[in-house]
Design an enzyme around this catalytic site. Structure first.
Site, PDB file in Angstrom:
ATOM      1  N   CYS A 131      -5.028  -1.274  -0.553  1.00 59.66           N
ATOM      2  CA  CYS A 131      -5.800   0.058  -0.713  1.00 59.66           C
ATOM      3  C   CYS A 131      -7.356  -0.471  -0.830  1.00 59.66           C
ATOM      4  O   CYS A 131      -8.197  -0.020  -0.328  1.00 59.66           O
ATOM      5  CB  CYS A 131      -5.148   1.011  -1.669  1.00 59.66           C
ATOM      6  SG  CYS A 131      -4.602  -0.029  -3.248  1.00 59.66           S
ATOM      7  N   HIS A 244      -9.767   5.097  -6.178  1.00 56.78           N
ATOM      8  CA  HIS A 244     -10.355   3.620  -6.304  1.00 56.78           C
ATOM      9  C   HIS A 244     -12.125   3.405  -6.322  1.00 56.78           C
ATOM     10  O   HIS A 244     -12.449   4.078  -5.355  1.00 56.78           O
ATOM     11  CB  HIS A 244      -9.704   2.517  -5.461  1.00 56.78           C
ATOM     12  CG  HIS A 244      -8.347   2.327  -5.878  1.00 56.78           C
ATOM     13  ND1 HIS A 244      -7.438   2.899  -6.710  1.00 56.78           N
ATOM     14  CD2 HIS A 244      -7.682   1.328  -5.064  1.00 56.78           C
ATOM     15  CE1 HIS A 244      -6.430   2.346  -6.695  1.00 56.78           C
ATOM     16  NE2 HIS A 244      -6.274   1.422  -5.758  1.00 56.78           N
TER      17      HIS A 244
END
Ligand code: A2P
Length: 351
Positions: A131, A244
């Site tokens: 990710c 994130h």
């Protein structure tokens, strides 16, 4: 003539698997049948596919893939290693979200906005990058094309959802326990995550970096297909549920000003520029959660070197960082008429 497609989602009860089902439905992926698979623990459980449909979970087994055209895997590396070869042997193309196949030379590692052409070489398994790597390369590839990046220094601020549903539950439980003056239970991470920051994601390696950090190093080079790009990373878990963030410093061969970078990123695929510090506009996980784009802001010159830039990059780790990227890969396979396993490769991944 359009094909009738059967799609399996492996790990359908997990945080990413559920998002895969949601994304397939939202983007109207042309599947005539969707099969949710998970461990024997979840057999008979129902998972939503859109607002009105619930699908009954079946057990993931070696023979689950007869007649299945595409399998999206997000059930951990061990599960992918064990079952993906059987899927390919049955003629089913696998898009795998785990780390199991990413550095395997037989498997392209693909972010469609960056290196969709690598799909042309696929032999049955396509890997979804980590990710943190995905959102970084979406933002940096257009700058690399324009000015050639020599070195990347990245520090991440990663949400707990990257660890899966159990970590989402743990952060929530710890917050509740702390507010009711109880000792928080620590099960998922080595330390408490509520109101804390852990500079430790995945296991430590011999070089004292974590595996997560080295994934960013190696995956970026593979996706850019450019071993000259140097990457160094510090990966940090923060008490955020979704999204994130990354602080990224780049050094380029050619001079690129913040203004140039903004102009390039304003039209880059998958990127949304959100950069107006005077108006307190910069990307944040709270705003990125649930969104498809990779948001970039805080672009400024690194005044300590001749050709350097600092950027702040944020994306939803479960969507662009996992489920959405996998579905985009599947869409691209369809568009390129590549959703099939070459006959000669069916046994390629079996031991
Ligand atoms: P299950 O819920 O039956 O354990 P997350 O990343 O959110 O923790 O989700 C992990 C997903 O991977 C879940 O759907 C989980 O199913 C699935 N999974 C884990 N181990 C296996 C396994 N050995 N076989 C099939 N599915 C598995």
């Amino acid at each position: 003539m359009s094909r009738s497609l059967t799609v399996a989602v492996c790990g359908a009860t997990g945080a990413v698997g559920r998002e895969m089902l949601k994304t397939l439905h939202e983007r109207e992926f042309p599947a005539t049948s969707i099969i949710p698979l998970a461990s024997s623990r979840s057999v008979g459980m129902k998972v939503p596919y859109g607002e009105d449909v619930e699908l009954v979970v079946r057990e993931l087994k070696e023979d689950s893939f007869e007649g299945v055209d595409l399998a999206l895997f997000s059930a951990g590396g061990g599960t992918s290693l064990k079952f993906a070869p059987h899927a390919v042997a049955a003629g089913c193309v696998v898009v795998d979200n785990s780390a199991a196949w990413r550095m395997d030379e037989r498997c392209p590692l693909v972010v469609p906005e960056v290196n969709a052409d690598h799909l042309e070489e696929h032999r049955g398994i396509i890997a979804n990058p980590n990710c943190s790597t995905i959102q970084m390369v979406v933002a940096l590839k257009p700058l690399h094309d324009a000015a050639k990046i020599r070195r990347i220094v990245v520090s991440t601020y990663q949400a707990v959802s990257g660890t899966g549903q159990k970590a989402i539950n743990e952060l929530e439980t710890q917050v509740r326990q702390l507010f009711s003056m109880r000792d928080p239970e620590v099960n998922v991470y080595p330390h408490r995550i509520a109101f804390n920051v852990l500079p430790h994601i995945d296991v430590f390696l011999e070089n004292d970096y974590t595996k997560e950090e080295m994934k960013m190093v190696h995956e970026t080079v593979k996706i850019f297909a450019d071993p000259s790009v140097k990457v160094t990373a510090t990966c940090v878990r923060v008490p955020v549920f979704y999204g994130h963030a990354e602080s990224v410093n780049i050094e380029t061969e050619k001079k690129i000003t913040p203004r140039d970078a903004r102009a390039i990123l304003a039209t880059a695929p998958g990127v949304q520029l959100y950069d107006n510090p005077q108006e307190k506009m910069y990307p944040m996980p709270l705003d990125a959660a649930g969104e498809d784009m990779t948001f970039v802001g805080r672009i400024r010159e690194d005044e300590t070197i001749p050709n350097g830039l600092n950027l702040w990059i944020v994306a939803d780790n479960i969507r662009k960082g996992a489920a959405l990227n996998a579905v985009q890969v599947a869409e691209e396979l369809l568009r390129r008429d590549l959703l099939r396993v070459p006959d000669a490769d069916r046994d390629l991944f079996l031991d």
